[in-house]
Design a protein around this motif. Structure first.
Motif, mmCIF file in Angstrom:
data_model
loop_
_atom_site.group_PDB
_atom_site.id
_atom_site.type_symbol
_atom_site.label_atom_id
_atom_site.label_comp_id
_atom_site.label_asym_id
_atom_site.label_seq_id
_atom_site.Cartn_x
_atom_site.Cartn_y
_atom_site.Cartn_z
ATOM 1 N N GLU A 287 0.816 -1.217 0.000
ATOM 2 C CA GLU A 287 0.000 0.000 0.000
ATOM 3 C C GLU A 287 0.848 1.265 0.000
ATOM 4 O O GLU A 287 0.311 2.378 -0.067
ATOM 5 C CB GLU A 287 -0.918 0.008 1.225
ATOM 6 N N GLY A 288 2.175 1.106 0.118
ATOM 7 C CA GLY A 288 3.059 2.260 0.110
ATOM 8 C C GLY A 288 3.620 2.641 1.454
ATOM 9 O O GLY A 288 4.333 3.644 1.572
ATOM 10 N N VAL A 289 3.314 1.859 2.498
ATOM 11 C CA VAL A 289 3.872 2.120 3.827
ATOM 12 C C VAL A 289 5.318 1.614 3.860
ATOM 13 O O VAL A 289 5.587 0.481 3.441
ATOM 14 C CB VAL A 289 3.043 1.419 4.923
ATOM 15 N N VAL B 268 14.722 -16.462 8.427
ATOM 16 C CA VAL B 268 14.011 -17.371 7.529
ATOM 17 C C VAL B 268 12.540 -16.968 7.437
ATOM 18 O O VAL B 268 11.945 -16.938 6.358
ATOM 19 C CB VAL B 268 14.154 -18.831 8.001
ATOM 20 N N GLY B 269 11.947 -16.647 8.594
ATOM 21 C CA GLY B 269 10.545 -16.237 8.603
ATOM 22 C C GLY B 269 10.299 -14.943 7.861
ATOM 23 O O GLY B 269 9.272 -14.776 7.182
ATOM 24 N N TYR B 270 11.242 -13.999 7.974
ATOM 25 C CA TYR B 270 11.084 -12.701 7.318
ATOM 26 C C TYR B 270 11.481 -12.740 5.837
ATOM 27 O O TYR B 270 11.270 -11.762 5.120
ATOM 28 C CB TYR B 270 11.947 -11.658 8.021
ATOM 29 N N ARG B 271 12.073 -13.850 5.387
ATOM 30 C CA ARG B 271 12.613 -13.906 4.017
ATOM 31 C C ARG B 271 11.583 -13.498 2.958
ATOM 32 O O ARG B 271 11.908 -12.733 2.044
ATOM 33 C CB ARG B 271 13.159 -15.292 3.730
ATOM 34 N N PRO B 272 10.319 -13.980 3.030
ATOM 35 C CA PRO B 272 9.349 -13.564 2.003
ATOM 36 C C PRO B 272 9.123 -12.049 1.967
ATOM 37 O O PRO B 272 8.847 -11.491 0.905
ATOM 38 C CB PRO B 272 8.069 -14.309 2.409
ATOM 39 N N LEU B 273 9.241 -11.391 3.114
ATOM 40 C CA LEU B 273 9.068 -9.944 3.132
ATOM 41 C C LEU B 273 10.160 -9.242 2.335
ATOM 42 O O LEU B 273 9.931 -8.176 1.767
ATOM 43 C CB LEU B 273 9.081 -9.417 4.575
ATOM 44 N N GLY B 274 11.355 -9.833 2.327
ATOM 45 C CA GLY B 274 12.459 -9.208 1.607
ATOM 46 C C GLY B 274 12.210 -9.090 0.122
ATOM 47 O O GLY B 274 12.891 -8.318 -0.567
ATOM 48 N N PRO C 129 8.452 -5.050 -2.462
ATOM 49 C CA PRO C 129 8.954 -3.676 -2.595
ATOM 50 C C PRO C 129 8.521 -2.821 -1.406
ATOM 51 O O PRO C 129 7.370 -2.887 -0.960
ATOM 52 C CB PRO C 129 8.301 -3.184 -3.895
ATOM 53 N N GLY C 130 9.435 -2.024 -0.894
ATOM 54 C CA GLY C 130 9.129 -1.167 0.247
ATOM 55 C C GLY C 130 9.557 -1.726 1.577
ATOM 56 O O GLY C 130 9.491 -1.029 2.589
ATOM 57 N N VAL C 131 9.995 -3.005 1.593
ATOM 58 C CA VAL C 131 10.472 -3.626 2.834
ATOM 59 C C VAL C 131 11.996 -3.668 2.816
ATOM 60 O O VAL C 131 12.599 -4.122 1.847
ATOM 61 C CB VAL C 131 9.918 -5.057 2.999
ATOM 62 N N GLU C 132 12.605 -3.177 3.882
ATOM 63 C CA GLU C 132 14.056 -3.228 4.030
ATOM 64 C C GLU C 132 14.384 -3.981 5.322
ATOM 65 O O GLU C 132 13.776 -3.733 6.361
ATOM 66 C CB GLU C 132 14.658 -1.827 4.105
ATOM 67 N N ILE C 133 15.360 -4.869 5.248
ATOM 68 C CA ILE C 133 15.792 -5.631 6.419
ATOM 69 C C ILE C 133 17.294 -5.436 6.589
ATOM 70 O O ILE C 133 18.062 -5.630 5.640
ATOM 71 C CB ILE C 133 15.466 -7.125 6.272
ATOM 72 N N ARG C 134 17.700 -5.035 7.788
ATOM 73 C CA ARG C 134 19.117 -4.839 8.074
ATOM 74 C C ARG C 134 19.491 -5.560 9.362
ATOM 75 O O ARG C 134 18.627 -5.874 10.195
ATOM 76 C CB ARG C 134 19.453 -3.345 8.208
#
Length: 243
Positions: A128-130, A166-172, A175-180
């Motif tokens: 949604e752009g968040v 591993v659980g967050y992998r699909p979020l990566g 678009p718009g999701v950043e993982i560090r």
């Protein structure tokens, strides 16, 4: 343009760069204040103390608003003795109501990564752009090892982080999701959706799930939420993207 602030700086012989160094912000922030932006209450007090003047002498409009506004708006909305006391509905509503930004700062945050419903919410919000930013501890980092020892769980904390990744992998892939990953001493985990934050404080020898949580809301003239948000930005800027 804040001529009152500019004049006070000139009278005191203090430069904008001096203010940035003494208050602990970047130079661009001080330049924006001089251009007319009103800083957070904590920074206003620090600048006023530095210049040896009353805060109202630099930002009279803030004092006027405070008089007109009446009683202060509460910043602490709720408290929980333990993280596991926070209802799942509270986590769901926190993220579902986000319209601008979702931020997560933790060592593992495994309870989120294992909740398929919450992960779908985060992915949906990103679409949604968040903006969604997730900060986890580096499994190989020294701080994670220290925290594991402090909790008495040793290397299992690093294992939790790897499971969370591993659980967050699909979020990566959204678009718009950043993982560090960070290697920072954490005194609290931060779960933020726009102006609402759930703060999970860290207690020596106590697992995060058993430590207290407070629900903080950012309000006009308030300092509490901005303190945690500033901390998040510092950790984020030094963290490394997940490959």
């Amino acid at each position: 343009m804040n001529d009152l602030l500019r004049r006070a700086l000139a009278d005191a012989g203090i430069t904008e760069r001096d203010v940035a160094a003494r208050v602990g912000v970047d130079l661009k922030s001080v330049q924006r204040w001089a251009a007319g932006r009103t800083p957070y209450a904590r920074n206003r007090r620090a600048v006023a103390d530095l210049l040896g003047v009353d805060e109202a002498a630099l930002w009279p409009q803030v004092a006027e608003r405070a008089v007109a506004a009446g009683p202060p708006v509460p910043e602490v909305m709720a408290t929980y003795a333990h993280r596991w006391d926070v209802p799942r509905s509270a986590w769901r509503l926190l993220f579902e109501r986000a319209r601008r930004q979702i931020d997560v700062l933790a060592f593992a945050g495994l309870f989120l990564a294992e909740d398929a419903g919450l992960l779908r919410t985060l992915a949906g919000k990103a679409r949604e752009g968040v903006g969604v930013r997730i900060l986890l501890g580096s499994p190989e980092g020294a701080r994670v090892a220290e925290r594991g020892d402090d909790e008495g769980v040793g290397e299992s904390l690093a294992a939790k982080i790897r499971n969370a990744l591993v659980g967050y992998r699909p979020l990566g892939e959204v678009p718009g999701v950043e993982i560090r990953l960070h290697d920072t001493v954490l005194y609290a985990s931060i779960y933020r959706a726009d102006d609402d934050l759930l703060i999970n404080h860290h207690v020596y020898g106590v697992a995060a799930a058993s430590a207290p949580v407070i629900h903080v809301r950012r309000v006009e003239g308030g300092d509490m939420a901005s303190t945690y948000l500033d901390s998040f930005e510092r950790v984020w800027s030094a963290a490394a993207p997940v490959e």
